[in-house]
Structures are given as C-alpha cells and as structure tokens.
Design an enzyme around this catalytic site. Structure first.
Site, PDB file in Angstrom:
ATOM      1  N   THR A  48     -18.680 -78.308   7.261  1.00 28.63           N
ATOM      2  CA  THR A  48     -17.959 -79.023   6.340  1.00 28.63           C
ATOM      3  C   THR A  48     -18.072 -80.104   7.198  1.00 28.63           C
ATOM      4  OG1 THR A  48     -15.875 -78.754   8.302  1.00 28.63           O
ATOM      5  CG2 THR A  48     -16.258 -76.721   5.889  1.00 28.63           C
ATOM      6  N   CYS A  49     -16.572 -81.153   6.715  1.00 24.98           N
ATOM      7  CA  CYS A  49     -16.814 -82.579   7.228  1.00 24.98           C
ATOM      8  C   CYS A  49     -16.627 -82.407   8.791  1.00 24.98           C
ATOM      9  CB  CYS A  49     -15.824 -83.649   6.822  1.00 24.98           C
ATOM     10  SG  CYS A  49     -14.521 -82.966   6.061  1.00 24.98           S
ATOM     11  N   ASN A  50     -15.872 -81.135   8.946  1.00 19.69           N
ATOM     12  CA  ASN A  50     -15.148 -81.165  10.231  1.00 19.69           C
ATOM     13  C   ASN A  50     -15.704 -80.111  11.163  1.00 19.69           C
ATOM     14  OD1 ASN A  50     -13.139 -83.159  10.659  1.00 19.69           O
ATOM     15  ND2 ASN A  50     -11.492 -81.832   8.877  1.00 19.69           N
ATOM     16  N   ARG A  51     -16.563 -79.545  11.154  1.00 21.97           N
ATOM     17  CA  ARG A  51     -17.330 -78.528  11.697  1.00 21.97           C
ATOM     18  C   ARG A  51     -19.007 -78.103  10.856  1.00 21.97           C
ATOM     19  NH1 ARG A  51     -14.037 -75.243  13.564  1.00 21.97           N
ATOM     20  NH2 ARG A  51     -12.234 -76.624  11.955  1.00 21.97           N
ATOM     21  N   GLU A 115      -4.056 -76.798   6.361  1.00 22.26           N
ATOM     22  CA  GLU A 115      -4.918 -76.944   5.064  1.00 22.26           C
ATOM     23  C   GLU A 115      -5.645 -75.530   4.159  1.00 22.26           C
ATOM     24  OE1 GLU A 115      -7.783 -77.257   4.583  1.00 22.26           O
ATOM     25  OE2 GLU A 115      -8.936 -76.742   6.358  1.00 22.26           O
ATOM     26  N   GLN A 117      -8.051 -75.664   2.365  1.00 21.20           N
ATOM     27  CA  GLN A 117      -9.621 -75.718   1.755  1.00 21.20           C
ATOM     28  C   GLN A 117     -10.560 -75.237   2.766  1.00 21.20           C
ATOM     29  OE1 GLN A 117     -11.574 -80.040   1.756  1.00 21.20           O
ATOM     30  NE2 GLN A 117     -12.638 -79.104   0.324  1.00 21.20           N
ATOM     31  N   GLN A 121     -14.280 -72.210   1.845  1.00 18.59           N
ATOM     32  CA  GLN A 121     -14.980 -72.860   2.503  1.00 18.59           C
ATOM     33  C   GLN A 121     -15.803 -71.739   3.335  1.00 18.59           C
ATOM     34  OE1 GLN A 121     -13.852 -76.385   4.570  1.00 18.59           O
ATOM     35  NE2 GLN A 121     -15.041 -77.499   3.489  1.00 18.59           N
ATOM     36  N   GLY A 190      -8.383-103.215  -7.293  1.00 18.57           N
ATOM     37  CA  GLY A 190      -8.648-102.461  -5.728  1.00 18.57           C
ATOM     38  C   GLY A 190      -9.816-101.621  -5.955  1.00 18.57           C
ATOM     39  N   MET A 194      -8.380 -95.237  -0.426  1.00 16.02           N
ATOM     40  CA  MET A 194      -7.721 -94.126  -0.615  1.00 16.02           C
ATOM     41  C   MET A 194      -6.895 -94.101  -2.282  1.00 16.02           C
ATOM     42  SD  MET A 194      -5.073 -92.356   1.375  1.00 16.02           S
ATOM     43  CE  MET A 194      -5.526 -92.847   2.744  1.00 16.02           C
TER      44      MET A 194
END
Length: 423
Positions: A48-51, A115, A117, A121, A190, A194
């Site tokens: 994942t994006c974090n692990r 969280e 999600q 995963q 813009g 975010m």
C-alpha cells in the site's frame, strides 16, 4: 510456529523509498509466485502507500527466509541497492508475526488509526495469493482469523467511527446541507492536491455538473478532462460562482480571490438556493465574512482540520480496548494452531505409551497373580500411569514452548524421531 513477516512502513521508510518498493498488481503477482517457488514458502504480499510487507510461512520444516533474503529479493525486483533496503526492514516471527498481522488488519498499525481501507487491502492481498496457489494451511488460517479480528475490533469499539481525512470531512459538511446531488453543480477553483482529493469524494455523490477554473487555462482543461468536467475561463469566475452549488477552492494566491464586497455585489444577488464553499487554500481564497450560515456556508481548512483532529482524538480512546481484543485473538490463534499442528503427534505419542504401559503392567500382574490384593493392582497401575504422564510431560511442554518461540517444526521432527512416530 514457522510464520514470519518482513517489511517496511511509514514509520521505518520515507515515502521516496516506499514508492520505489511499491508493487502494482502485475508486479505483485509475479513476486508472490516467484517468492513461493524460490524459497518453498507460503506467501502473501501486502503493498500500500504506507507499507510493503512479505508474509511467509512453512508449517513443515524450518523457515529459512529472513530479513536479509527479503532485502535482496526486494532490491532485485525493484532495482534498488540492497544497502538502501536492509536498514529499513523490520522482522517479526511466530506469535509476534501473528500479532502484527492482526494489528495491521484492525488498523491499529495505520497512519490514521481506525481507517477502513487497510482491511480491504489485506483481504485482497490474501485472496490474490490464494488464487495463485501461494498460500497454505498456516497463512490461510492466519489471514482468515485476521479478517475476523478486524471485524470484531470494528464492531466492538468505536475506533472506526467518524471521518478522518480533510477531504472526507469536507464532503461530510456538504452532505449535511444537501440530501441529493444529481442536480447540483460543483465548481473547482485552482488545482491543488487537496482540492482534487475532495473532488474525488464528491464525485462519488454523482453531481450533475462539474466546472473547473484556473489562472492557467491549460491546467483548467487538464483537471476538467480528468473529472469529466468543463473548463471555465478565469475571467468568468463570478458567473461560475453564480451557477455553483458546491465550491472547492484551493489556489495558491497570496491574497483572497473573492473579497466580501465582490461576492455580495456580483454573485449573491444572482444566486438561487444555498451554496457551500470549501475554502481549502492557505492563505484563504474567500473572505470569511461571506459566511452567513443560511444562503452561504463557508468552511476553511482550519474548520476541517479541527473536526479531523477531534475525530482522531476520539478514536484514541478505543485503541486500548482494541489492543486487548488483538491480544485475546493472538493467544487463541496460537493455541488453536499448536493444537492443530502438535495434536496428531501428541496423540500418537500418547497412544504408543499407553500401549507399552498396558503391555508391561499386564505382564507384571500376570506374573504376580495370586500374590496381590485388588488394592495392590490398582496401586501398580496408577504408579505406571503416573510415570507415563511425567515422562511425556517434557516432550509436550517442549513442543508447546518451541511453537511459541517460532521453531516448532524442528522440535516436532525431533519428537517424531525420538518416539519412532511415522506422522
């Protein structure tokens, strides 16, 4: 228990390296298949994006795969120097690896605790490995149990309640104002990150129309193309605001792009209905005095961050109860697995000892026939049974201890040889 997890996460590795070690679906499929075949292990890979984590197991025999081999494997797959990977990897074995998996699935090891999600995963990574034939009895049992633990933590604590990202909090505000969106127009001012994340959440509500404006016409066209919207010239900002029901503003302007006087004079008189403005820019794009809580609901980044922080703080209260659940489930899993793994061998060992004891006692009592009272016979049988129990206690305890320490396979094989067991 020959079970090990080796990997890195947001605590041990910077995002620059995690990006280089990340696996897309095709790359993960190839890596799982190769890892299982090369080292003869059950394998699940979570990316994942974090692990990035490798879960490996080998119920029969020793598990030789370790952090050093994992670093070499990751370096080889991604073309990254092994010396850049090795210092960032953590490694857990046996019950500690089970605890780690359960905490990951329950979102206790996440950047944002609670969280939702990560459990999806974890489930997807397991199902993919299962379909590839890369899992086996130990990982199948562990991951299925982990998903149940995640469900228990989610239902028995309040750890997953409330939105925790700024973008999801923003959308929650919008949903408090409007109850349907198919007739609503969303305006993006813009092209900040975010703002795009918030738009992604809003798109799930199926708004009727999306408008995009930016000082750079090309940028407006690019963002509009990515969301199925329509690019609007920057000079038509007032007209776009008149048409919009929901506004997401995220420019990098040093001064407000919409002072109160301009909004009140040019926009508000021509509008119909309530307008929600999510001013996520820093510095702010809209004069806060525009907010009246009736026709105009204006929220800035501080409002959204405050709600996010309050939600996270509330979730912290449920971390300890969730950790208690994890510990209960780890203990249960390890005990269940040890019984499943050691049970047949202990059963054979006990049955063999029973047979040998019975033969010896029967022979002894036959020889002493007529010389013993019924009480004497009971005493002799009890003494031999006590001797057997004490004799087998050592091997049984050794099996249990070895299983807890992660080398139960070697001890199991040793017990089989010592007691001449076939299985």
């Amino acid at each position: 228990m020959n079970f090990r997890v080796i990997g890195c996460n947001f605590r041990t590795a910077p995002v620059e390296l995690r990006e280089r070690l990340a696996f897309d679906d095709a790359k993960r499929t190839k890596a799982v298949t190769e890892l299982a075949a090369r080292y003869g292990v059950e394998t699940v890979l979570i990316s994942t994006c974090n692990r990035v984590e490798l879960y490996v197991a080998r119920p029969g025999g020793e598990l030789a795969f370790n952090a050093g081999l994992a670093a070499e494997f990751l370096a080889e797959v991604h073309g990254v120097p092994v010396e850049a990977v090795s210092p960032l990897l953590y490694e857990h074995s046996a019950a500690l690896s089970v605890r780690h998996l359960f905490r990951v699935a329950a979102s206790l090891d996440s950047l944002i605790v609670g969280e939702g999600q990560i459990v999806g995963q974890v489930k997807q990574a397991f199902q993919d490995a299962l379909q590839l034939g890369a899992t086996g009895p130990l990982l199948n049992a562990a991951f299925q149990h982990a998903l149940r633990v995640a469900g228990r933590v989610r239902t028995e604590t309040g750890i997953s309640k409330g939105h925790v990202s700024v973008s999801s909090v923003a959308v929650d505000y919008v949903k408090q104002v409007f109850d349907h969106f198919t007739d609503k127009t969303v305006l993006i001012i813009g092209a900040g990150k975010m703002g795009r994340l918030t738009l992604k959440h809003l798109q799930a509500l199926n708004p009727g129309r999306i408008l995009v404006t930016n000082r750079s016409p090309q940028k407006a066209v690019e963002v509009a193309a990515g969301c199925g919207g329509t690019a609007v010239p920057w000079d038509d900002l007032d007209h776009a605001l008149i048409a919009a029901d929901i506004v997401i503003s995220t420019t990098g302007a040093p001064e407000p792009i919409m002072p109160r006087a301009r909004y009140v004079d040019r926009v508000l008189p021509k509008r119909v209905g309530t307008q929600v403005i999510l001013d996520i820019a820093v510095p702010r794009d809209f004069d806060p005095a525009i907010h009246d809580g009736d026709r105009v609901c204006l929220f800035n980044i501080d409002d959204l961050v405050r709600v996010r922080e309050q939600t996270i703080a509330k979730r912290q209260r449920f971390v300890q109860p969730a950790e208690v659940i994890v510990e209960q489930e780890v203990k249960k899993f390890v005990e269940d697995w040890n019984r499943r793994r050691n049970g047949p061998v202990i059963g054979q060992m006990t049955a063999g000892a029973d047979k040998m004891r019975s033969e010896i006692v029967t022979s002894l009592l036959t020889k002493l026939n007529g010389k013993l009272t019924p009480g004497d016979k009971d005493y002799i049988e009890g003494a031999f049974r006590l001797f057997q129990n004490k004799l087998l206690h050592g091997p049984k305890a050794a099996l249990e201890e070895a299983s807890r320490q992660g080398h139960g396979g070697a001890m199991l094989e040793a017990v089989k040889k010592l007691f001449w067991l076939k299985e």
